[in-house]
Design a protein around this motif. Structure first.
Motif, PDB file in Angstrom:
ATOM      1  N   ASP A   1      -5.679 -24.941 -29.940  1.00  0.00           N
ATOM      2  CA  ASP A   1      -6.378 -25.051 -28.684  1.00  0.00           C
ATOM      3  C   ASP A   1      -6.393 -26.722 -28.347  1.00  0.00           C
ATOM      4  OD1 ASP A   1      -6.788 -22.584 -28.588  1.00  0.00           O
ATOM      5  OD2 ASP A   1      -8.767 -22.545 -29.535  1.00  0.00           O
ATOM      6  N   TYR A   2      -7.180 -26.898 -27.292  1.00  0.00           N
ATOM      7  CA  TYR A   2      -7.267 -28.296 -26.943  1.00  0.00           C
ATOM      8  C   TYR A   2      -8.615 -28.790 -27.414  1.00  0.00           C
ATOM      9  CZ  TYR A   2      -2.954 -28.390 -23.929  1.00  0.00           C
ATOM     10  OH  TYR A   2      -1.873 -28.333 -23.663  1.00  0.00           O
ATOM     11  N   ILE A   3      -8.800 -30.038 -27.644  1.00  0.00           N
ATOM     12  CA  ILE A   3     -10.116 -30.626 -28.455  1.00  0.00           C
ATOM     13  C   ILE A   3     -10.438 -31.715 -27.308  1.00  0.00           C
ATOM     14  CG2 ILE A   3     -11.170 -31.484 -30.502  1.00  0.00           C
ATOM     15  CD1 ILE A   3     -10.392 -28.636 -30.680  1.00  0.00           C
ATOM     16  N   GLY A   4     -11.743 -32.024 -27.031  1.00  0.00           N
ATOM     17  CA  GLY A   4     -12.253 -33.145 -26.545  1.00  0.00           C
ATOM     18  C   GLY A   4     -12.847 -34.080 -27.402  1.00  0.00           C
ATOM     19  N   TYR A   5     -12.961 -35.253 -26.923  1.00  0.00           N
ATOM     20  CA  TYR A   5     -13.780 -36.377 -27.962  1.00  0.00           C
ATOM     21  C   TYR A   5     -13.936 -37.495 -26.689  1.00  0.00           C
ATOM     22  CZ  TYR A   5      -9.474 -39.153 -27.544  1.00  0.00           C
ATOM     23  OH  TYR A   5      -8.256 -39.976 -27.146  1.00  0.00           O
ATOM     24  N   GLN A   6     -15.269 -38.235 -27.234  1.00  0.00           N
ATOM     25  CA  GLN A   6     -15.704 -39.200 -26.155  1.00  0.00           C
ATOM     26  C   GLN A   6     -14.675 -40.670 -26.414  1.00  0.00           C
ATOM     27  OE1 GLN A   6     -19.525 -42.346 -25.971  1.00  0.00           O
ATOM     28  NE2 GLN A   6     -19.487 -40.732 -27.557  1.00  0.00           N
TER      29      GLN A   6
ATOM     30  N   ALA B   1      -2.401 -32.584 -33.094  1.00  0.00           N
ATOM     31  CA  ALA B   1      -1.385 -33.406 -32.108  1.00  0.00           C
ATOM     32  C   ALA B   1      -1.893 -34.107 -31.090  1.00  0.00           C
ATOM     33  CB  ALA B   1      -0.072 -32.346 -31.602  1.00  0.00           C
ATOM     34  N   GLU B   2      -1.331 -35.129 -30.781  1.00  0.00           N
ATOM     35  CA  GLU B   2      -1.902 -36.233 -29.900  1.00  0.00           C
ATOM     36  C   GLU B   2      -2.055 -35.387 -28.319  1.00  0.00           C
ATOM     37  OE1 GLU B   2      -3.746 -39.609 -28.299  1.00  0.00           O
ATOM     38  OE2 GLU B   2      -3.078 -39.114 -30.350  1.00  0.00           O
ATOM     39  N   LYS B   3      -1.248 -34.575 -28.114  1.00  0.00           N
ATOM     40  CA  LYS B   3      -1.280 -33.966 -26.760  1.00  0.00           C
ATOM     41  C   LYS B   3      -2.118 -33.018 -26.793  1.00  0.00           C
ATOM     42  CE  LYS B   3       2.241 -30.221 -28.552  1.00  0.00           C
ATOM     43  NZ  LYS B   3       3.551 -29.806 -28.118  1.00  0.00           N
ATOM     44  N   ARG B   4      -2.758 -32.361 -27.940  1.00  0.00           N
ATOM     45  CA  ARG B   4      -3.874 -31.556 -27.866  1.00  0.00           C
ATOM     46  C   ARG B   4      -5.222 -32.231 -27.928  1.00  0.00           C
ATOM     47  NH1 ARG B   4      -2.271 -26.463 -26.456  1.00  0.00           N
ATOM     48  NH2 ARG B   4      -0.257 -26.050 -27.568  1.00  0.00           N
ATOM     49  N   LEU B   5      -5.264 -33.374 -27.576  1.00  0.00           N
ATOM     50  CA  LEU B   5      -6.487 -34.332 -27.659  1.00  0.00           C
ATOM     51  C   LEU B   5      -6.874 -34.710 -26.159  1.00  0.00           C
ATOM     52  CD1 LEU B   5      -6.363 -36.106 -30.998  1.00  0.00           C
ATOM     53  CD2 LEU B   5      -7.730 -33.880 -30.568  1.00  0.00           C
ATOM     54  N   ARG B   6      -8.156 -34.655 -25.725  1.00  0.00           N
ATOM     55  CA  ARG B   6      -8.438 -34.868 -24.296  1.00  0.00           C
ATOM     56  C   ARG B   6      -9.745 -35.806 -24.619  1.00  0.00           C
ATOM     57  NH1 ARG B   6      -7.149 -29.339 -20.992  1.00  0.00           N
ATOM     58  NH2 ARG B   6      -4.875 -29.418 -21.167  1.00  0.00           N
TER      59      ARG B   6
ATOM     60  N   ARG C   1     -16.696 -25.439 -19.941  1.00  0.00           N
ATOM     61  CA  ARG C   1     -16.611 -24.363 -18.953  1.00  0.00           C
ATOM     62  C   ARG C   1     -15.374 -23.580 -18.721  1.00  0.00           C
ATOM     63  NH1 ARG C   1     -21.209 -26.942 -15.251  1.00  0.00           N
ATOM     64  NH2 ARG C   1     -23.178 -26.429 -16.629  1.00  0.00           N
ATOM     65  N   LYS C   2     -14.653 -24.426 -18.440  1.00  0.00           N
ATOM     66  CA  LYS C   2     -12.818 -24.165 -18.225  1.00  0.00           C
ATOM     67  C   LYS C   2     -12.155 -23.460 -19.177  1.00  0.00           C
ATOM     68  CE  LYS C   2     -12.045 -27.507 -14.561  1.00  0.00           C
ATOM     69  NZ  LYS C   2     -11.057 -28.710 -14.130  1.00  0.00           N
ATOM     70  N   GLY C   3     -12.350 -24.048 -20.373  1.00  0.00           N
ATOM     71  CA  GLY C   3     -11.709 -23.438 -21.513  1.00  0.00           C
ATOM     72  C   GLY C   3     -10.564 -23.912 -21.794  1.00  0.00           C
ATOM     73  N   SER C   4      -9.764 -23.823 -22.891  1.00  0.00           N
ATOM     74  CA  SER C   4      -8.555 -24.601 -23.143  1.00  0.00           C
ATOM     75  C   SER C   4      -7.362 -24.096 -22.442  1.00  0.00           C
ATOM     76  CB  SER C   4      -8.363 -24.242 -24.785  1.00  0.00           C
ATOM     77  OG  SER C   4      -6.943 -24.867 -25.380  1.00  0.00           O
ATOM     78  N   LYS C   5      -7.343 -22.512 -22.127  1.00  0.00           N
ATOM     79  CA  LYS C   5      -6.281 -22.002 -21.311  1.00  0.00           C
ATOM     80  C   LYS C   5      -6.413 -22.344 -20.024  1.00  0.00           C
ATOM     81  CE  LYS C   5      -5.932 -18.132 -24.393  1.00  0.00           C
ATOM     82  NZ  LYS C   5      -6.202 -16.636 -24.782  1.00  0.00           N
TER      83      LYS C   5
END
Length: 386
Positions: free
Chosen positions: A138-143, A158-163, A176-180
């Motif tokens: 899944d995609y993971i978010g951070y500040q 992986a870097e591509k999974r970080l936002r 709310r959107k979700g990883s998909k």
């Protein structure tokens, strides 16, 4: 000294139960053994009430199907207390009262357990473990600009999974959107920032903070090296945080929605009500029902025995009275000529009176008629004493 305790935690979206799949949540508050014991209690109560009421209550008589349906309907109707069937025996009333108490306790416990499960499920987060997100890809978010980026890369993401995000609104929209759908499955950030995010009323019921995954020293003030203010300010911060003033300041600036995350989410689904919790109630109702049934059977047997004994005594009295009456020699009245019994006692008395009147006149039988014939009304009837 840090003025607030910190750490790295997960900000996730609360689980959404609005799906079309069929769920059997209503069965989970009770174990299978307790469900079977409860259903067995209904059948046992129906059997006991039927055996007690059947001899004298017409509601429990008739064909076999009618008797079975009446007993079962009355037993299961104790769930709603809609008893339209009449029970007359005091013994069956005692059985029903005890069973209604057991049903009341089970129903109330079931309602409380089901409410707790539904509430806990509604508040359960969609994600509780960072490793789960790593395995799912899944995609993971951070500040943006936070050291959390380095923590996540060390975890194996992986870097591509970080936002990265910079605003609270971006946090909410991405979750709310979700990883998909172009968003993320979780936001990894420091606890004070997440606490500040959750202090907003519009986010409290929609998002949750769970599972602190990394511990940091906390937030503090920065001074030049060898500054004389470091020691004095550290002592002042220590005095401030040891009292209530520090908590009030933290709530004012960072929010007080969730000071620390819940590290362990209780799984209420794995702790339903067991048969052992109600074993005492079932033992009481079984014993009392069996006792009432035994008393009813004893009364029935005693009544039949008394009836048979009274019948035998009456039969014996009738046979003895007939023998004594025949042996006294006082049979039916007969005339002298042996023409049979006399059934009219008043006629016998009248004949005696007529006879006495004839003798009182001093006339003999032969003097009554010249031809020697005797009128019928002058015949004297005498009792056969032989």
């Amino acid at each position: 000294m840090p003025y607030t305790e910190s750490g790295v935690s997960l900000l996730v979206l609360s689980e959404n139960d609005s799906n079309s799949t069929i769920e059997w949540v209503f069965l989970k508050p009770l174990t299978a053994e307790l469900w079977l014991a409860t259903v067995g209690g209904f059948f046992f109560t129906a059997l006991v009430v039927w055996m007690i009421e059947r001899p004298k209550n017409v509601e429990y008589q008739g064909s076999s199907s009618r008797q079975c349906s009446t007993a079962l309907y009355f037993s299961f109707s104790t769930l709603t207390s809609s008893h339209d069937q009449i029970i007359r025996s005091p013994l069956s009333k005692i059985v029903v009262v005890i069973w209604c108490f057991v049903v009341l306790v089970i129903v109330q416990s079931y309602t409380a357990s089901l409410s707790s499960m539904l509430t806990a499920k509604r508040l359960r987060p969609s994600v509780t473990d960072l490793d789960q997100l790593l395995l799912n890809g899944d995609y993971i978010g951070y500040q943006s600009g936070s050291f959390v980026h380095a923590v996540l890369t060390k975890k194996g993401f992986a870097e591509k999974r970080l936002r990265s995000y910079t605003k609270k609104e971006e946090y909410a929209e991405a979750l709310r959107k979700g990883s998909k759908n172009g968003g993320v499955s979780a936001i990894v950030d420091e606890i004070p920032y997440i606490t500040s995010f959750l202090s907003n009323p519009q986010y409290q019921n929609e998002f949750q903070m769970v599972n602190r995954i990394y511990k940091t020293p906390g937030f503090g003030f920065v001074f030049p090296q060898n500054s004389p203010l470091v020691h004095n300010l550290s002592v002042a911060i220590l005095d401030l945080t040891s009292g209530d003033e520090g908590s009030r300041i933290q709530a004012n600036w960072l929010g007080s929605a969730t000071t620390f995350p819940s590290y362990v989410i209780p799984n209420t689904d794995s702790a339903p009500l067991t048969l052992r919790s109600f074993s005492g109630l079932f033992i009481i109702t079984v014993c009392i029902s069996a006792l009432m049934l035994l008393i009813s059977i004893s009364r029935s047997v005693h009544a039949k025995y008394t009836k048979v004994r009274d019948s035998d005594m009456q039969s014996a009295d009738g046979d003895g009275g007939g023998e004594g009456h025949g042996g006294s020699g006082s049979g039916p009245l007969q005339n002298d000529v042996g023409n049979g019994p006399m059934t009219d006692q008043p006629h016998h008395e009248a004949g005696n009176e007529d006879s006495q009147g004839i003798h009182g006149g001093g006339e003999s039988v032969g003097d009554g008629e010249p031809n020697g014939s005797v009128p019928i009304h002058t015949i004297q009837i005498e009792m056969n004493t032989g």
